[in-house]
Design a protein around this motif. Structure first.
Motif, PDB file in Angstrom:
ATOM      1  N   HIS A  50       0.839  -1.194   0.000  1.00 32.22           N
ATOM      2  CA  HIS A  50       0.000   0.000   0.000  1.00 32.22           C
ATOM      3  C   HIS A  50       0.881   1.254   0.000  1.00 32.22           C
ATOM      4  CE1 HIS A  50      -3.419  -2.548   0.679  1.00 32.22           C
ATOM      5  NE2 HIS A  50      -2.865  -3.050   1.766  1.00 32.22           N
ATOM      6  N   PRO A  51       0.378   2.329  -0.578  1.00 35.85           N
ATOM      7  CA  PRO A  51       1.154   3.565  -0.621  1.00 35.85           C
ATOM      8  C   PRO A  51       1.657   3.963   0.776  1.00 35.85           C
ATOM      9  CG  PRO A  51      -0.824   3.797  -1.953  1.00 35.85           C
ATOM     10  CD  PRO A  51      -0.944   2.485  -1.215  1.00 35.85           C
ATOM     11  N   GLY A  52       2.931   4.203   0.883  1.00 31.15           N
ATOM     12  CA  GLY A  52       3.521   4.664   2.133  1.00 31.15           C
ATOM     13  C   GLY A  52       3.790   3.593   3.165  1.00 31.15           C
ATOM     14  N   GLN A  53       3.352   2.370   2.899  1.00 27.49           N
ATOM     15  CA  GLN A  53       3.571   1.265   3.849  1.00 27.49           C
ATOM     16  C   GLN A  53       5.081   0.993   3.974  1.00 27.49           C
ATOM     17  OE1 GLN A  53       1.831  -2.424   2.455  1.00 27.49           O
ATOM     18  NE2 GLN A  53       1.739  -3.293   4.503  1.00 27.49           N
ATOM     19  N   MET A  54       5.542   0.772   5.180  1.00 23.21           N
ATOM     20  CA  MET A  54       6.964   0.446   5.335  1.00 23.21           C
ATOM     21  C   MET A  54       7.193  -0.998   4.875  1.00 23.21           C
ATOM     22  SD  MET A  54       8.502   3.137   6.204  1.00 23.21           S
ATOM     23  CE  MET A  54      10.126   2.406   6.428  1.00 23.21           C
ATOM     24  N   ILE A  55       8.246  -1.188   4.112  1.00 21.90           N
ATOM     25  CA  ILE A  55       8.581  -2.512   3.592  1.00 21.90           C
ATOM     26  C   ILE A  55       9.984  -2.874   4.060  1.00 21.90           C
ATOM     27  CG2 ILE A  55       8.968  -3.898   1.510  1.00 21.90           C
ATOM     28  CD1 ILE A  55       7.068  -1.969   0.027  1.00 21.90           C
ATOM     29  N   THR A  56      10.107  -4.065   4.646  1.00 22.96           N
ATOM     30  CA  THR A  56      11.440  -4.588   4.958  1.00 22.96           C
ATOM     31  C   THR A  56      11.670  -5.805   4.082  1.00 22.96           C
ATOM     32  OG1 THR A  56      11.489  -3.792   7.236  1.00 22.96           O
ATOM     33  CG2 THR A  56      12.905  -5.661   6.712  1.00 22.96           C
ATOM     34  N   LEU A  57      12.736  -5.749   3.325  1.00 25.98           N
ATOM     35  CA  LEU A  57      13.084  -6.858   2.443  1.00 25.98           C
ATOM     36  C   LEU A  57      14.313  -7.573   2.993  1.00 25.98           C
ATOM     37  CD1 LEU A  57      12.894  -8.382  -0.312  1.00 25.98           C
ATOM     38  CD2 LEU A  57      14.510  -6.691  -1.160  1.00 25.98           C
ATOM     39  N   HIS A  58      14.151  -8.871   3.220  1.00 31.60           N
ATOM     40  CA  HIS A  58      15.295  -9.724   3.542  1.00 31.60           C
ATOM     41  C   HIS A  58      15.717 -10.381   2.225  1.00 31.60           C
ATOM     42  CE1 HIS A  58      14.371  -9.198   7.744  1.00 31.60           C
ATOM     43  NE2 HIS A  58      13.194  -9.752   7.606  1.00 31.60           N
ATOM     44  N   PHE A  59      16.929 -10.137   1.831  1.00 30.56           N
ATOM     45  CA  PHE A  59      17.398 -10.668   0.544  1.00 30.56           C
ATOM     46  C   PHE A  59      18.588 -11.588   0.775  1.00 30.56           C
ATOM     47  CE2 PHE A  59      19.948 -10.037  -3.445  1.00 30.56           C
ATOM     48  CZ  PHE A  59      19.101 -10.776  -4.269  1.00 30.56           C
ATOM     49  N   LYS A  60      18.536 -12.764   0.162  1.00 35.06           N
ATOM     50  CA  LYS A  60      19.613 -13.729   0.354  1.00 35.06           C
ATOM     51  C   LYS A  60      20.060 -14.312  -0.976  1.00 35.06           C
ATOM     52  CE  LYS A  60      20.928 -18.043   2.522  1.00 35.06           C
ATOM     53  NZ  LYS A  60      21.469 -18.382   3.772  1.00 35.06           N
ATOM     54  N   PHE A 124      12.356   0.434   3.584  1.00 34.85           N
ATOM     55  CA  PHE A 124      12.056   1.666   2.858  1.00 34.85           C
ATOM     56  C   PHE A 124      10.541   1.865   2.819  1.00 34.85           C
ATOM     57  CE2 PHE A 124      10.495  -0.402  -1.019  1.00 34.85           C
ATOM     58  CZ  PHE A 124      11.044  -1.674  -0.879  1.00 34.85           C
ATOM     59  N   PRO A 125      10.084   3.099   2.647  1.00 32.69           N
ATOM     60  CA  PRO A 125       8.643   3.328   2.508  1.00 32.69           C
ATOM     61  C   PRO A 125       8.194   2.987   1.091  1.00 32.69           C
ATOM     62  CG  PRO A 125       9.820   5.419   2.479  1.00 32.69           C
ATOM     63  CD  PRO A 125      10.862   4.351   2.673  1.00 32.69           C
ATOM     64  N   CYS A 126       7.091   2.282   1.001  1.00 33.95           N
ATOM     65  CA  CYS A 126       6.504   2.000  -0.312  1.00 33.95           C
ATOM     66  C   CYS A 126       6.198   3.340  -0.988  1.00 33.95           C
ATOM     67  CB  CYS A 126       5.218   1.204  -0.115  1.00 33.95           C
ATOM     68  SG  CYS A 126       4.374   0.788  -1.634  1.00 33.95           S
ATOM     69  N   PRO A 127       6.436   3.434  -2.279  1.00 30.40           N
ATOM     70  CA  PRO A 127       6.105   4.688  -2.974  1.00 30.40           C
ATOM     71  C   PRO A 127       4.626   5.023  -2.796  1.00 30.40           C
ATOM     72  CG  PRO A 127       7.141   3.109  -4.480  1.00 30.40           C
ATOM     73  CD  PRO A 127       6.992   2.422  -3.166  1.00 30.40           C
ATOM     74  N   THR A 128       4.303   6.313  -2.842  1.00 31.06           N
ATOM     75  CA  THR A 128       2.916   6.730  -2.619  1.00 31.06           C
ATOM     76  C   THR A 128       2.086   6.724  -3.899  1.00 31.06           C
ATOM     77  OG1 THR A 128       3.659   9.003  -2.789  1.00 31.06           O
ATOM     78  CG2 THR A 128       3.423   8.096  -0.570  1.00 31.06           C
ATOM     79  N   ALA A 129       2.729   6.743  -5.041  1.00 31.88           N
ATOM     80  CA  ALA A 129       1.981   6.751  -6.306  1.00 31.88           C
ATOM     81  C   ALA A 129       1.615   5.324  -6.707  1.00 31.88           C
ATOM     82  CB  ALA A 129       2.821   7.400  -7.397  1.00 31.88           C
ATOM     83  N   PRO A 130       0.315   5.027  -6.869  1.00 31.82           N
ATOM     84  CA  PRO A 130      -0.077   3.694  -7.311  1.00 31.82           C
ATOM     85  C   PRO A 130       0.529   3.370  -8.676  1.00 31.82           C
ATOM     86  CG  PRO A 130      -1.973   4.926  -6.527  1.00 31.82           C
ATOM     87  CD  PRO A 130      -0.835   5.899  -6.623  1.00 31.82           C
ATOM     88  N   GLY A 131       0.826   2.086  -8.864  1.00 37.41           N
ATOM     89  CA  GLY A 131       1.404   1.684 -10.140  1.00 37.41           C
ATOM     90  C   GLY A 131       2.222   0.425  -9.985  1.00 37.41           C
ATOM     91  N   THR A 132       2.878   0.042 -11.072  1.00 37.36           N
ATOM     92  CA  THR A 132       3.709  -1.153 -11.090  1.00 37.36           C
ATOM     93  C   THR A 132       5.162  -0.738 -11.261  1.00 37.36           C
ATOM     94  OG1 THR A 132       1.913  -2.463 -12.022  1.00 37.36           O
ATOM     95  CG2 THR A 132       4.136  -3.333 -12.284  1.00 37.36           C
ATOM     96  N   TYR A 133       5.966  -1.072 -10.255  1.00 37.32           N
ATOM     97  CA  TYR A 133       7.380  -0.695 -10.222  1.00 37.32           C
ATOM     98  C   TYR A 133       8.224  -1.932 -10.498  1.00 37.32           C
ATOM     99  CZ  TYR A 133       5.687   3.481  -7.728  1.00 37.32           C
ATOM    100  OH  TYR A 133       5.034   4.639  -7.370  1.00 37.32           O
TER     101      TYR A 133
END
Ligand SMILES: [Cu+2]
Length: 154
Positions: A50-60, A124-133
């Motif tokens: 969702h726009p502005g939602q904080m996202i934590t990515l664990h990458f391995k 990072f905060p999810c971008p606020t503009a709806p769309g596909t990144y």
């Protein structure tokens, strides 16, 4: 100069009273785990947030091959930036882990190039503009071979 104290008071009031904020309550933070491997695939190719939602990515990097031949990173691009538009120039930036500073203005968030068995997080905060990144691994050839995915914001 007579209006200045009034303006200051208004600013203080708006900052101090949460009820005046127009934003709805933010969604709970999203935690995503993505692994990459020697077959040049991400385990997750679609993230919804969702726009502005904080996202934590664990990458391995769960592979076993040396970083020089099979390193992996994770790079989330700004809206409208294609994988090719980033990966093609990035492929020449080996000394920068294929994440050149010159292209930093096209990147929203990233995890740097990892070797076999390494892992790292990014929040990072999810971008606020709806769309596909788009997101991709910018190690030369990897995105072209399918090492890519999308963040869908809605
Ligand atoms: Cu890769």
């Amino acid at each position: 100069m007579k209006t200045k104290p009034t303006v200051m008071l208004l600013l203080l009031a708006f900052g101090a009273i949460p009820g005046l904020r127009a934003d709805p309550a933010p969604a709970a933070p999203l935690v995503v785990t993505i692994s990459a491997n020697d077959a040049m695939k991400y385990t997750v190719t679609k993230i919804e947030a969702h726009p502005g939602q904080m996202i934590t990515l664990h990458f391995k990097n769960a592979g076993t091959l040396p970083k020089e031949v099979m390193g992996h990173n994770w790079i989330l691009l700004k809206l409208g930036v294609t994988n090719d538009a980033y990966a093609t120039p990035a492929a020449a930036a080996k000394t920068e882990g294929f994440e050149p500073k010159a292209l930093a203005d096209q990147v929203l968030a990233s995890v740097p190039l990892l070797g076999a068995g390494q892992s790292a997080d990014v929040t990072f905060p999810c971008p606020t503009a709806p769309g596909t990144y788009n997101y991709l691994c910018s190690f030369p050839g990897h995105a072209m071979l399918g090492m890519k995915g999308v963040l869908i914001v809605k």
